[in-house]
Write an enzyme that holds these catalytic residues in place. Structure first.
Site, PDB file in Angstrom:
ATOM      1  N   LEU A  26       0.880  -1.172   0.000  1.00 31.87           N
ATOM      2  CA  LEU A  26       0.000   0.000   0.000  1.00 31.87           C
ATOM      3  C   LEU A  26       0.914   1.216   0.000  1.00 31.87           C
ATOM      4  CD1 LEU A  26      -2.662  -0.822   2.771  1.00 31.87           C
ATOM      5  CD2 LEU A  26      -2.954  -0.968   0.305  1.00 31.87           C
ATOM      6  N   ASP A  27       0.536   2.248  -0.730  1.00 35.78           N
ATOM      7  CA  ASP A  27       1.280   3.496  -0.636  1.00 35.78           C
ATOM      8  C   ASP A  27       1.317   3.903   0.832  1.00 35.78           C
ATOM      9  OD1 ASP A  27       1.428   3.561  -3.386  1.00 35.78           O
ATOM     10  OD2 ASP A  27      -0.084   5.140  -3.625  1.00 35.78           O
ATOM     11  N   PHE A  28       2.398   4.527   1.246  1.00 35.13           N
ATOM     12  CA  PHE A  28       2.566   4.915   2.649  1.00 35.13           C
ATOM     13  C   PHE A  28       1.347   5.625   3.241  1.00 35.13           C
ATOM     14  CE2 PHE A  28       3.808   8.329   5.585  1.00 35.13           C
ATOM     15  CZ  PHE A  28       4.100   7.553   6.696  1.00 35.13           C
ATOM     16  N   THR A  30      -1.772   5.452   2.422  1.00 31.50           N
ATOM     17  CA  THR A  30      -3.038   4.734   2.254  1.00 31.50           C
ATOM     18  C   THR A  30      -3.322   3.916   3.497  1.00 31.50           C
ATOM     19  OG1 THR A  30      -2.655   4.601  -0.125  1.00 31.50           O
ATOM     20  CG2 THR A  30      -4.283   3.084   0.787  1.00 31.50           C
TER      21      THR A  30
END
Length: 179
Positions: A26-28, A30
């Site tokens: 996951l993007d940081f 998110t």
């Protein structure tokens, strides 16, 4: 993250137990669900499910601006094909942003920052996105309004259908009380 996983997840008792590891990213900024493998066999099997697109991911996002109610975005990300379908669940008016939309997103590919890039490409960036948002319309201190809401897949060993959801943070319900 690895240290936090080891401290918060019980180690497997199976012979091929390993340090708990995420099998996707996951993007940081998110929030939401992340699948963790605790054995070598489970990590390999879950990675294979992702590789073969056998895990369906659903995200919720709050986007800025007037938006077409549903569609598919197929803009390349990092020069690779990328596909996302979306459905606007609810729209509210906003003094600062004109419109805010609660959007259900289903990525069909898994490129880095795919959802953020795709929504920005149709001029509906995610609220709080400092990297892909609209200059002058970035909110400070609230974070990115992108949430990994659900994961659906067949367990690689038991063949049971797994469906998990994680409700978004209450910052979403401040905008969309019906959540």
């Amino acid at each position: 993250m690895d240290n936090a996983l080891e401290q918060n997840i019980t180690k497997s008792s199976l012979p091929d137990a390993t340090k708990p590891r995420p099998v996707h990213r996951l993007d940081f900024p998110t929030t939401g669900l992340l699948i963790i493998g605790k054995t070598s066999a489970s990590i390999l099997a879950l990675n294979k499910l992702f590789e073969n697109k056998k895990i369906q991911k659903t995200y919720l996002a709050v986007t800025i601006g007037e938006m077409i109610k549903k569609g598919t975005i197929n803009t390349n990300v990092d020069n690779k094909e990328a596909f996302t379908t979306y459905n606007v669940l609810k729209t509210v008016t906003s003094n600062k942003f004109n419109y805010l939309n609660l959007v259900k997103l289903e990525p069909k590919t898994g490129r880095k920052h795919q959802l953020r890039v795709h929504l920005s490409s149709i001029n509906n960036p995610i609220l709080g996105d400092a990297k892909y948002g609209i200059p002058g319309k970035i909110i400070k201190g609230k974070g990115l309004y992108l949430h990994a809401y659900s994961l659906d897949f067949t367990h690689p060993f038991t063949n049971k259908k797994i469906s998990v959801t994680k409700e978004p943070h209450n910052k979403y319900t401040k905008i969309f009380p019906m959540l």
